[in-house]
Enzyme design. Structure first.
Site, PDB file in Angstrom:
ATOM      1  N   HIS A 311       0.854  -1.179   0.000  1.00 38.22           N
ATOM      2  CA  HIS A 311       0.000   0.000   0.000  1.00 38.22           C
ATOM      3  C   HIS A 311       0.889   1.227   0.000  1.00 38.22           C
ATOM      4  CE1 HIS A 311      -3.053   2.895   1.225  1.00 38.22           C
ATOM      5  NE2 HIS A 311      -3.896   2.030   0.704  1.00 38.22           N
ATOM      6  N   ASP A 368      -7.875  -5.524  -0.223  1.00 37.08           N
ATOM      7  CA  ASP A 368      -8.345  -6.369  -1.325  1.00 37.08           C
ATOM      8  C   ASP A 368      -7.954  -7.831  -1.194  1.00 37.08           C
ATOM      9  OD1 ASP A 368      -9.604  -4.339  -2.828  1.00 37.08           O
ATOM     10  OD2 ASP A 368      -7.641  -3.594  -3.421  1.00 37.08           O
TER      11      ASP A 368
HETATM   12  N1  CMC Z   1       4.411  -7.580  -4.679  1.00 34.51           N
HETATM   13  C1  CMC Z   1       5.758  -7.541  -4.774  1.00 34.51           C
HETATM   14  N2  CMC Z   1       6.495  -6.426  -4.593  1.00 34.51           N
HETATM   15  C2  CMC Z   1       5.853  -5.289  -4.283  1.00 34.51           C
HETATM   16  C3  CMC Z   1       4.452  -5.248  -4.164  1.00 34.51           C
HETATM   17  C4  CMC Z   1       3.731  -6.452  -4.361  1.00 34.51           C
HETATM   18  N3  CMC Z   1       2.378  -6.454  -4.273  1.00 34.51           N
HETATM   19  N4  CMC Z   1       4.069  -3.993  -3.862  1.00 34.51           N
HETATM   20  C5  CMC Z   1       5.188  -3.264  -3.791  1.00 34.51           C
HETATM   21  N5  CMC Z   1       6.275  -4.045  -4.044  1.00 34.51           N
HETATM   22  C6  CMC Z   1       7.696  -3.639  -3.995  1.00 34.51           C
HETATM   23  C7  CMC Z   1       8.080  -2.831  -5.232  1.00 34.51           C
HETATM   24  O1  CMC Z   1       8.562  -3.676  -6.270  1.00 34.51           O
HETATM   25  C8  CMC Z   1       9.128  -1.911  -4.677  1.00 34.51           C
HETATM   26  O2  CMC Z   1      10.332  -2.662  -4.529  1.00 34.51           O
HETATM   27  P1  CMC Z   1      11.776  -1.911  -4.714  1.00 34.51           P
HETATM   28  O3  CMC Z   1      11.828  -0.905  -3.616  1.00 34.51           O
HETATM   29  O4  CMC Z   1      12.759  -3.011  -4.609  1.00 34.51           O
HETATM   30  O5  CMC Z   1      11.717  -1.275  -6.098  1.00 34.51           O
HETATM   31  C9  CMC Z   1       8.630  -1.593  -3.271  1.00 34.51           C
HETATM   32  O6  CMC Z   1       7.820  -2.720  -2.904  1.00 34.51           O
HETATM   33  C10 CMC Z   1       7.786  -0.327  -3.172  1.00 34.51           C
HETATM   34  O7  CMC Z   1       6.729  -0.417  -4.139  1.00 34.51           O
HETATM   35  P2  CMC Z   1       6.164   0.806  -4.969  1.00 34.51           P
HETATM   36  O8  CMC Z   1       5.598   0.294  -6.250  1.00 34.51           O
HETATM   37  O9  CMC Z   1       7.191   1.894  -5.061  1.00 34.51           O
HETATM   38  O10 CMC Z   1       5.028   1.289  -4.000  1.00 34.51           O
HETATM   39  P3  CMC Z   1       3.787   2.184  -4.395  1.00 34.51           P
HETATM   40  O11 CMC Z   1       3.425   2.915  -3.176  1.00 34.51           O
HETATM   41  O12 CMC Z   1       4.071   3.011  -5.619  1.00 34.51           O
HETATM   42  O13 CMC Z   1       2.649   1.131  -4.810  1.00 34.51           O
HETATM   43  C11 CMC Z   1       0.840  -0.385  -4.661  1.00 34.51           C
HETATM   44  C12 CMC Z   1       1.620   0.732  -3.952  1.00 34.51           C
HETATM   45  C13 CMC Z   1      -0.423  -0.671  -3.872  1.00 34.51           C
HETATM   46  C14 CMC Z   1       0.407   0.093  -6.075  1.00 34.51           C
HETATM   47  C15 CMC Z   1       1.741  -1.663  -4.765  1.00 34.51           C
HETATM   48  O14 CMC Z   1       2.069  -2.110  -3.481  1.00 34.51           O
HETATM   49  C16 CMC Z   1       1.086  -2.765  -5.587  1.00 34.51           C
HETATM   50  O15 CMC Z   1       1.222  -2.776  -6.806  1.00 34.51           O
HETATM   51  N6  CMC Z   1       0.362  -3.706  -4.912  1.00 34.51           N
HETATM   52  C17 CMC Z   1      -0.371  -4.744  -5.631  1.00 34.51           C
HETATM   53  C18 CMC Z   1      -1.698  -4.176  -6.140  1.00 34.51           C
HETATM   54  C19 CMC Z   1      -2.689  -3.972  -4.996  1.00 34.51           C
HETATM   55  O16 CMC Z   1      -2.884  -4.824  -4.151  1.00 34.51           O
HETATM   56  N7  CMC Z   1      -3.367  -2.811  -5.024  1.00 34.51           N
HETATM   57  C20 CMC Z   1      -4.415  -2.477  -4.032  1.00 34.51           C
HETATM   58  C21 CMC Z   1      -3.957  -1.400  -3.093  1.00 34.51           C
HETATM   59  S1  CMC Z   1      -5.039  -1.181  -1.667  1.00 34.51           S
HETATM   60  C22 CMC Z   1      -6.603  -0.769  -2.231  1.00 34.51           C
HETATM   61  C23 CMC Z   1      -6.657   0.340  -3.213  1.00 34.51           C
HETATM   62  O17 CMC Z   1      -5.908   1.280  -3.242  1.00 34.51           O
HETATM   63  O18 CMC Z   1      -7.566   0.257  -4.022  1.00 34.51           O
END
Ligand code: CMC
Length: 434
Positions: A311, A368
């Protein structure tokens, strides 16, 4: 800007031999932000902040979220209390009116929702023109956008009729969602019934058929109420920001909400609940080899991510996820359902929670991760999961839109960029181009 934002002290910015004082603002819970609203005027510089990771784009008094402690409050009330003790429509009222309704107010709100439950009959023909496998999210956004043509009360001062429009939207979105499902499976539409509760009415429109009447079960209604409450607002997430951004151009509430629905559709946002089930099903088909999927999620050369994990704001358990996980067992028992995907989800969570990759990045299950398991148990098809999220998020979007329009500090959202394209080029007429 709400009155709780106070200018407490200043940050100093030094550029070359010049020094600038930037006010530091403080919210009612101690959140602090550097106010850069005069930065460009005074320095000629912009800030660069991809994905707005470090930027507050508004002040808001609706939802408070502490990502480190896992606290979530709507209008000051803990999410745990609201999810346990309220109906969804009470929470919708709270978000929009900044007060929990008393009995009379709740009754008036319930009657308002009853009055608006029908769709204009002409709109029902719209459903005939979508292909049979059209995404219900696309249908939802088109239908909500079209409401502006049938109910043009927002043409003048949009805040004048906001309570009516809010009621209309909260009531009709449920009818639109259920009708889109019935159309997709080729079944006759089931009209709303005023003797049923908000959630009971929706479930009846979804599952009642002329050949098999549906019995609304109180446990299922309670589970749906809980899920909708947990989704009802989450401060400045992607879809809410879309609602505010589109609304900041002065467009009506229906069009703004339609934009929010489209943003929510994405698998990184609301679409994650559908993606989680698809992922769990894939693991199931793959002989329950969840370790392989954890390894894929960690592999930098593989775009796969564990859906339902991570998140932008939470650095600990998503409190909504905790409540949903607890509710899962109860509803599965009531429905007499044994879902193999629940065990896969629990195993996946266990592995990820003990893995350094996930620990070091603070990646925990989010809202989710388990919600789809409940939706499956109550018979909601997978491609309707994100629609359910939209039903829940709607009052939050409305409250945020209203707050934005009432705030005299609101300006049209228009971010800047750093241009990286060509320098000025000499134009060549068509015949002289290679
Ligand atoms: N699986 C594996 N690695 C992950 C994941 C994941 N689900 N989420 C984040 N990471 C890693 C990412 O690769 C990065 O690693 P590094 O620092 O080595 O590059 C690190 O964690 C930080 O991730 P980020 O993409 O910079 O974080 P963000 O804040 O931009 O993204 C997120 C947040 C929710 C989009 C992401 O965690 C994600 O894609 N999660 C899976 C999709 C998901 O479950 N979304 C629902 C979110 S909650 C409800 C809503 O908002 O609707």
């Amino acid at each position: 800007m709400t009155e709780t934002v106070k200018n407490t002290t200043h940050a100093q910015l030094i550029i070359g031999d010049k020094q600038y004082q930037l006010p530091i603002l403080k919210g009612s819970q101690g959140d602090k932000a550097i106010d850069i609203s005069r930065l460009h005027k005074e320095t000629g510089l912009f800030t660069y902040d991809i994905g707005s990771k470090n930027s507050a784009t508004c002040s808001s008094s609706i939802t408070y979220l502490d990502g480190n402690k896992g606290i979530l409050r709507y209008r000051g009330y803990d999410i745990e209390d609201l999810a346990e003790k309220c109906l969804f429509i009470e929470v919708a009222y709270l978000l929009i009116h900044n007060k929990l309704p008393n009995r009379e107010e709740l009754e008036d709100f319930r009657i308002l929702l009853e009055e608006y439950a029908l769709l204009h009959e002409d709109m029902i023909h719209f459903f005939d023109h979508f292909p049979p496998n059209a995404s219900p999210m696309a249908i939802l956004s088109v239908m909500v956008n079209s409401l502006a043509n049938y109910y043009p009360e927002m043409g003048g001062d949009p805040l004048l009729n906001i309570n009516d429009t809010a009621g209309r939207l909260i009531s009709k979105i449920r009818t639109i969602a259920a009708f889109s499902y019935k159309k997709s499976i080729g079944h006759p539409l089931v009209y709303p019934r005023n003797d049923l509760s908000y959630c009971g009415n929706f479930l009846n429109m979804m599952f009642d058929t002329p050949v098999r009447p549906y019995t609304v079960q109180p446990e299922v209604v309670a589970a749906m109420n809980k899920l909708l409450i947990l989704h009802a607002d989450h401060e400045q997430n992607c879809s809410t920001s879309a609602v505010r951004l589109v609304g900041s151009a002065g467009v009506n509430l229906y069009a703004s909400i339609s934009a929010g629905i489209n943003a929510l559709w994405g698998p990184l946002h609301g679409g994650a609940n559908e993606a989680v089930i698809q992922m769990l099903e894939a693991i199931h088909r793959d002989g329950n080899d969840y370790k392989k999927y954890v390894a894929k999620a960690k592999d930098k050369n593989d775009p796969f991510r564990l859906s339902g994990f991570g998140h932008r704001v939470y650095r600990t358990y998503d409190p909504r996820g905790t409540i949903i996980k607890k509710a899962c067992d109860g509803i599965l028992a009531v429905m007499n359902v044994s879902d193999p995907l629940l065990e896969i989800a629990q195993n996946l969570e266990e592995i990820a929670r003990n893995d350094d990759y996930f620990i070091s990045r603070n990646l925990y299950p989010n809202v989710d991760f388990y919600s789809g398991i409940i939706y499956r148990a109550i018979g909601i098809p997978t491609d309707m999961f994100t629609v359910m999220f939209a039903l829940g998020r709607l009052p939050g979007w409305i409250a945020q839109w209203k707050e934005m329009r009432e705030d005299p500090a609101t300006k049209i959202v228009r971010p800047r960029q750093i241009y990286t394209g060509e320098q000025a080029r000499i134009f060549q007429p068509l015949g002289e181009r290679f």
